[in-house]
Design a protein around this motif. Structure first.
Motif, mmCIF file in Angstrom:
data_model
loop_
_atom_site.group_PDB
_atom_site.id
_atom_site.type_symbol
_atom_site.label_atom_id
_atom_site.label_comp_id
_atom_site.label_asym_id
_atom_site.label_seq_id
_atom_site.Cartn_x
_atom_site.Cartn_y
_atom_site.Cartn_z
ATOM 1 N N SER A 16 38.736 38.051 37.579
ATOM 2 C CA SER A 16 38.791 39.210 36.686
ATOM 3 C C SER A 16 38.897 38.756 35.231
ATOM 4 O O SER A 16 38.321 39.364 34.335
ATOM 5 C CB SER A 16 39.935 40.148 37.064
ATOM 6 O OG SER A 16 41.157 39.509 36.869
ATOM 7 N N THR B 119 36.046 39.602 32.290
ATOM 8 C CA THR B 119 36.439 40.158 30.995
ATOM 9 C C THR B 119 35.964 39.263 29.858
ATOM 10 O O THR B 119 35.410 39.726 28.863
ATOM 11 C CB THR B 119 37.975 40.296 30.918
ATOM 12 O OG1 THR B 119 38.437 40.873 32.138
ATOM 13 C CG2 THR B 119 38.388 41.175 29.769
ATOM 14 N N ASN C 74 44.135 44.783 35.701
ATOM 15 C CA ASN C 74 43.540 43.801 36.605
ATOM 16 C C ASN C 74 44.546 43.294 37.624
ATOM 17 O O ASN C 74 44.225 43.121 38.797
ATOM 18 C CB ASN C 74 42.957 42.620 35.829
ATOM 19 C CG ASN C 74 41.656 42.998 35.140
ATOM 20 O OD1 ASN C 74 41.040 44.001 35.491
ATOM 21 N ND2 ASN C 74 41.252 42.221 34.162
ATOM 22 N N ILE D 187 36.103 41.354 42.879
ATOM 23 C CA ILE D 187 37.378 40.668 43.090
ATOM 24 C C ILE D 187 37.597 40.363 44.565
ATOM 25 O O ILE D 187 38.063 39.283 44.924
ATOM 26 C CB ILE D 187 38.539 41.511 42.533
ATOM 27 C CG1 ILE D 187 38.414 41.575 41.012
ATOM 28 C CG2 ILE D 187 39.885 40.932 42.934
ATOM 29 C CD1 ILE D 187 39.453 42.423 40.346
ATOM 30 N N LEU E 31 34.230 46.744 40.274
ATOM 31 C CA LEU E 31 35.067 45.574 39.991
ATOM 32 C C LEU E 31 35.811 45.134 41.250
ATOM 33 O O LEU E 31 35.958 43.951 41.531
ATOM 34 C CB LEU E 31 36.058 45.910 38.873
ATOM 35 C CG LEU E 31 36.932 44.775 38.367
ATOM 36 C CD1 LEU E 31 36.076 43.638 37.847
ATOM 37 C CD2 LEU E 31 37.872 45.252 37.281
#
Lengths: 303, 369
Positions: free
Chosen positions: A81, A85, A190, A46, A42
């Motif tokens: 993020s 999701t 996040n 990002i 992740l």
């Protein structure tokens, strides 16, 4: 040896090492949670997504003020993020696919905007591309303050939400049954991740930032079985990589800091994988060898 | 000679189609992030190749890059096979390490050579037509046309020949092993194809667009169909479409071509995420809302059915008291009752609720919805 002592008393070195060391602590702590939640990559998504944020912030304000640019990166990181999701929760598209799509699309958007910024009237966008590869050597005392303040913010939140994050990491279903909102905890997680990525962009750059999260945590996992121990060790390994990497890169000419830090973190991870007691490869080979020998002995007795 | 604008679009379409084919398998195998890893690590292959032959145009560089690409996957799998870390972390350690080594080698030893990270990673399609392919001094088109055309052909042949093997390995690796196909061989064949495609494409379009073309269109197609062949066809079509629209957009706004193409890929993907029939966000939310309503209708109807003709019926089934028994708010009760009355499944007389379905109808309602 004398050279190294000289280096330690060098102001620039002190600043850069302080910055990268702090960065290592923060990403080590946060990385533990992402690695345990199987979301290691992740950070990669990002950090790539931060590029358009940086460029948009520049285009809107016209300044190359670090705070402003990093704020843009922060917003872009939060947006990506959120999108990841959203897509993984409501469609059949899997986490890593969503990640790969948004990573490339946002980075592509960043490139398109960067090429647009190049034709911008007060066209001095030269400083922007440093976010792609990172340049720790351009660290100023002010940048270290940014890292320190943002890092402190992250660490305090981790401390405050310790037990929520813990139960959420190991048993999200149980956490939900206790009444914690998954969405809210996802958002907190996040936010922390995005903040710690953003402060690392300047030093390590978008491409290598994710390694700062994964390698120290994987190394720490080999030595510790408890979350607290892992977080602590991971922070130590992160800081070690940062300082060591800075040291090596300043000792030789033409050595970029970011990549050297990553190599240091990888070496620490490699040593841990090999030599950690109990879990380590050497130990488990030895155990298997002993078991085999014992087995042979028993077979000989039976025969 | 073709007009350069047309040539760029043709290259983009060929690359998009070539990338989409192996991309479908990566998306289905949940290995999408492998593309991100390989696009970065091939730099190491190029650098090592360059140190060996000292020539930037040598095919050794391409070979080195392809090998390193496959090695990235192999080393990651070795690491995750130790069970000391999960797959994602293994990739996340290996690729930054390979990439860092490459950057260190470049900045330390190849500073003077014309080998910089920018040109490898960012790529610029606009320059593709300048890179000509000549035979005996005769210009026969841009080099990118030939590479991308070759890649497309290679990938189509690979998938055509091994279609059922690939399908088997993706959807049921255990069965594949039992029947006698080695999942490992098919897997590494696929990884080699992925690696060659990435290496061949990045020169024309840059690594970012390679990831976008390889994963974006298949992810979009994945939302539109359940059929493997269709998924491949849709992906090729979506990729080509995004390539052409992206080019037009880049011309219009005068921005980076690969950047703008990647943005269009993302835009098309988001359209599918939102509006794909059956699997999109909107239809998922509508479906969930409908299920919620049906569930509530059933629960209420079931409650009424259970207490009808009993002594407590006037307490349990009265519109003013039922909210206490179901523990719902009154407004929710009123809403659900109104919808049931409208469907003719419930009647209200003097505030008392009467179920209009008999046992078998109720059962049918329960199992059909």
């Amino acid at each position: 040896m004398k050279g190294i002592i000289e280096l330690f008393s060098d102001y620039t070195f002190q600043i850069v090492a302080l910055g990268t060391g702090l960065l290592g602590v923060v990403s080590g702590v946060l990385g533990t949670f992402t690695v345990l939640r199987r979301q290691s990559l992740l950070g990669d998504g990002i950090s790539h997504a931060a590029l358009p944020g940086v460029v948009i912030a520049f285009l809107l304000t016209g300044t190359k003020n670090t705070e402003v640019l990093l704020f843009g990166a922060l917003i872009a990181g939060l947006i990506v993020s959120f999108l990841i999701t959203l897509v993984t929760r409501y469609t059949r598209v899997k986490f890593n696919t969503a990640l790969a799509v948004f990573l490339s699309v946002f980075f592509g958007l960043g490139l398109a905007l960067l090429s647009y910024a190049q034709r911008h009237p007060n066209a001095n966008q030269a400083g922007l591309s440093r976010f792609i590869y990172g340049q720790a050597s351009t660290f100023l005392a002010r940048d270290v303050w940014i890292v320190a303040i943002a890092g402190l913010f992250v660490l305090i939140l981790v401390f405050l939400f310790w037990k929520e994050l813990k139960v959420f990491t190991f048993d999200p279903t149980f956490a939900q049954s206790l009444g914690y909102s998954r969405t809210r905890l996802d958002m907190i997680m996040n936010l922390l991740l995005v903040v710690s990525i953003v402060i690392g962009l300047q030093a390590v750059g978008v491409i290598l930032m994710s390694a700062m999260f994964i390698a120290p945590s994987v190394a720490a996992r080999q030595w510790s079985k408890s979350l607290g121990g892992m977080v602590l060790l991971s922070a130590v390994f992160g800081a070690m990589s940062g300082v060591l990497g800075t040291l090596v890169s300043s000792a030789y000419a033409n050595l970029p800091t970011g990549p050297v830090i990553v190599v240091c973190a990888s070496i620490i991870a490699g040593i841990s994988l090999l030599f950690a007691p109990g879990r380590g490869l050497v130990h488990s080979f030895y155990r298997r060898y002993k078991a085999r020998k014992e087995m042979k002995g028993k077979q000989a007795l039976n025969a | 000679m073709l007009n350069p604008e047309f040539e760029i679009q043709l290259i983009a379409v060929l690359v998009a189609m070539a990338c989409a084919v192996p991309g479908v398998y990566l998306v289905l195998r949940r290995m999408s992030m492998v593309t991100d890893a390989i696009t970065h690590t091939i730099l190491l292959g190029i650098v090592i190749g360059f140190f060996i032959v000292k020539d930037l145009n040598s095919p050794v560089l391409i070979l080195g890059a392809t090998i390193i690409g496959v090695m990235t996957v192999w080393v990651s799998e070795l690491l995750s096979d130790t069970r000391l870390m999960v797959e994602e972390s293994a990739i996340g350690i290996v690729y930054p390490l390979f990439f860092s080594i490459a950057v260190i080698l470049i900045s330390r030893y190849a500073g003077s050579a014309h080998l910089d990270t920018d040109s490898v990673l960012l790529g610029e399609l606009a320059f593709a037509p300048f890179n000509r392919y000549t035979v005996n001094g005769v210009d026969i088109g841009a080099k990118g046309l030939y590479t991308s055309g070759f890649l497309l052909l290679l990938n189509l042949i690979f998938v055509g020949v091994f279609f059922k093997e690939l399908k088997l390995v993706i959807f049921d690796p255990a069965l594949a092993t039992i029947i006698g196909f080695s999942p490992a061989i098919i897997h590494y064949a696929l990884m080699s194809v992925v690696s060659v495609t990435i290496v061949g494409s990045f020169e024309a379009v840059g690594s970012v667009l390679v990831i976008a073309f390889m994963i974006g269109p298949p992810a979009t197609a994945y939302l539109l169909t359940n059929d493997l062949k269709r998924m491949i066809l849709y992906s090729m079509a979506i990729g080509s479409f995004s390539g052409i629209i992206g080019f037009r957009l880049a011309m219009l706004l005068d921005v980076s071509i690969p950047g703008s193409m990647a943005v269009v890929v993302g835009f098309v993907f988001m359209l599918a995420v939102l509006f794909a029939p059956k699997r999109g966000l909107v239809s998922t939310l509508l479906l969930r809302a409908k299920q919620r309503k049906t569930y509530h209708q059933l629960a209420l109807l079931w409650h009424v059915y259970q207490h009808e003709h009993t002594d407590r019926a006037n307490v349990e089934n009265h519109i003013s008291t039922i909210s206490k028994h179901l523990n719902w708010e009154q407004s929710k009760i009123d809403r659900i009752v109104a919808s049931l009355v409208q469907d003719g499944k419930l009647q209200v007389r003097d505030g008392m609720l009467y179920n209009m379905l008999d046992a078998s109808e109720l059962e049918a309602f329960l199992f059909d919805e």
